[in-house]
Design an enzyme around this catalytic site. Structure first.
Site, PDB file in Angstrom:
ATOM      1  N   THR A   1     -10.410 -14.279  -8.692  1.00  0.00           N
ATOM      2  CA  THR A   1      -9.829 -13.004  -9.115  1.00  0.00           C
ATOM      3  C   THR A   1     -10.952 -12.110  -9.624  1.00  0.00           C
ATOM      4  OG1 THR A   1      -8.461 -11.910 -10.774  1.00  0.00           O
ATOM      5  CG2 THR A   1      -9.203 -14.132 -11.321  1.00  0.00           C
TER       6      THR A   1
ATOM      7  N   THR B   1      -4.054 -10.528 -10.292  1.00  0.00           N
ATOM      8  CA  THR B   1      -3.945 -11.378  -9.102  1.00  0.00           C
ATOM      9  C   THR B   1      -3.537 -12.783  -9.518  1.00  0.00           C
ATOM     10  OG1 THR B   1      -5.613 -10.153  -7.922  1.00  0.00           O
ATOM     11  CG2 THR B   1      -5.527 -12.478  -7.436  1.00  0.00           C
TER      12      THR B   1
ATOM     13  N   GLY C   1     -12.930  -7.604  -5.660  1.00  0.00           N
ATOM     14  CA  GLY C   1     -12.925  -8.316  -4.388  1.00  0.00           C
ATOM     15  C   GLY C   1     -14.142  -8.066  -3.514  1.00  0.00           C
TER      16      GLY C   1
HETATM   17  N1  ASP Z   1      -9.582  -9.907  -6.243  1.00  0.00           N
HETATM   18  C1  ASP Z   1      -8.534  -8.946  -6.074  1.00  0.00           C
HETATM   19  C2  ASP Z   1      -8.948  -7.955  -5.012  1.00  0.00           C
HETATM   20  O1  ASP Z   1     -10.064  -7.446  -5.081  1.00  0.00           O
HETATM   21  C3  ASP Z   1      -8.154  -8.197  -7.310  1.00  0.00           C
HETATM   22  C4  ASP Z   1      -7.915  -9.036  -8.547  1.00  0.00           C
HETATM   23  O2  ASP Z   1      -8.296 -10.186  -8.610  1.00  0.00           O
HETATM   24  O3  ASP Z   1      -7.314  -8.524  -9.512  1.00  0.00           O
HETATM   25  O4  ASP Z   1      -8.160  -7.656  -4.166  1.00  0.00           O
END
Ligand code: ASP
Length: 303
Positions: A221, A170, A224
């Site tokens: 990140t 992300t 989530g």
């Molecule tokens: N936070 C993001 C999600 O859960 C994923 C990530 O940060 O890689 O959509």
């Protein structure tokens, strides 16, 4: 230029995960360094924090090395389904899009939601239609897919798992401009093999994205669902406005909440004084930052 160059700060992340230590990340480091330096130059020229955070995230979306825009991870149907948000610290104006598949730069659509709609969060086909009405081109969803993501999806499906990306994450940006205003932007493809329609923390204001000039700008990140349950961005904000603690401690406490809900990840944050924090609880987090001197720093591991 109005304001004070010494106030300028910029930090980016390219995702938290467990990237193997022996990987070759030269291209990631180069991209982060190039984008953070361009952002710092814009801030030095007097650009607004939100404009800079948005364009840095759009540049990261365009880079196929990261899990956002082109090169995003794929959901269980094999589609890149994207989430993004922006937030301005001076008045808490914010905008977000969720589960979009036909936008090259979801962060630009999030900004359009903020600037040109009465809403904060638009999802799916309605978000795409709105973005198109604001002049953003709708693309063939296949244009977002890079071959490695199809291989990752096959691996996750044969293991029966929903996976955080390990080495392409992300993306997010937090900025403080020469007037001392704060802004945050985040964009993601979410998690590999997620259920179609799943929305993560990135477009949830107060969870994965938050900015308030009284406290801090924060972009997250990681897993989530746990960041949403922790109310991450608002959790950091609340500690700061109550004067309970400094930025680094506030972020650590919020990450401890994430752990309590079974998740790991990280964040980038800049507070109203210009302090920066870039903590993570995974093995690695791709990150880059510049302080008021314009010195570019890039890191992935504890280095
Ligand atoms: N936070 C993001 C999600 O859960 C994923 C990530 O940060 O890689 O959509």
């Amino acid at each position: 230029m109005n304001g004070d160059r010494e106030r300028i700060r910029i930090a980016l992340h390219g995702g938290a995960g467990d990237a193997p230590r022996d990987g070759d990340y030269r291209a990631h480091r180069d991209a982060l360094a190039r984008i953070v330096h361009a952002a710092w130059r814009q801030l030095q020229d007097g650009a607004d924090a939100l404009d800079v955070a948005e364009s840095a995230v759009a540049a990261l979306e365009d880079c196929p090395l990261f899990n956002a825009g082109t090169g995003a991870v794929l959901n269980a149907d094999g589609a890149a389904e994207l989430d993004a948000a922006v937030m301005r610290g001076s008045d808490r104006a914010c905008g977000a899009v969720a589960a979009v598949t036909r936008l090259r730069n979801p962060v630009r659509a999030a900004r359009a939601v903020m600037a040109h709609s009465p809403h904060v969060l638009l999802a799916g086909a309605g978000a795409e239609r709105f973005a198109e009405s604001r002049g953003l081109a709708l693309i063939d969803p296949k244009e977002l897919i890079v071959p490695e993501r199809a291989r990752q999806l096959a691996a996750a499906q044969s293991a029966g798992e929903t996976r955080l990306d390990h080495d392409r994450g992300t993306v997010g940006a937090v900025a403080r401009d020469a007037l001392g205003h704060l802004a945050a932007a985040t964009s993601t493809g979410g998690m590999t093999n997620k259920l179609p329609g799943r929305v993560g923390d990135a477009p949830v204001i107060g969870a994965g994205t938050f900015a308030d000039d009284r406290s801090a700008a924060i972009s997250c990140t990681g897993a989530g669902e746990a960041f949403i349950r922790a109310g991450f961005g608002h959790c950091v904000h609340a500690q700061l406005v109550r004067g309970e603690t400094g930025l680094a401690q506030a972020c650590s406490a919020a990450l401890a909440e994430v752990s309590r809900y079974g998740g790991r990840g990280g964040c980038i944050a800049i507070d109203r004084h210009g302090s920066m924090a870039l903590p993570y609880t995974t093995g690695a987090m791709f990150r880059a930052w510049c302080d008021g001197t314009g010195t570019v720093a890039v890191a992935i591991f504890d280095e």
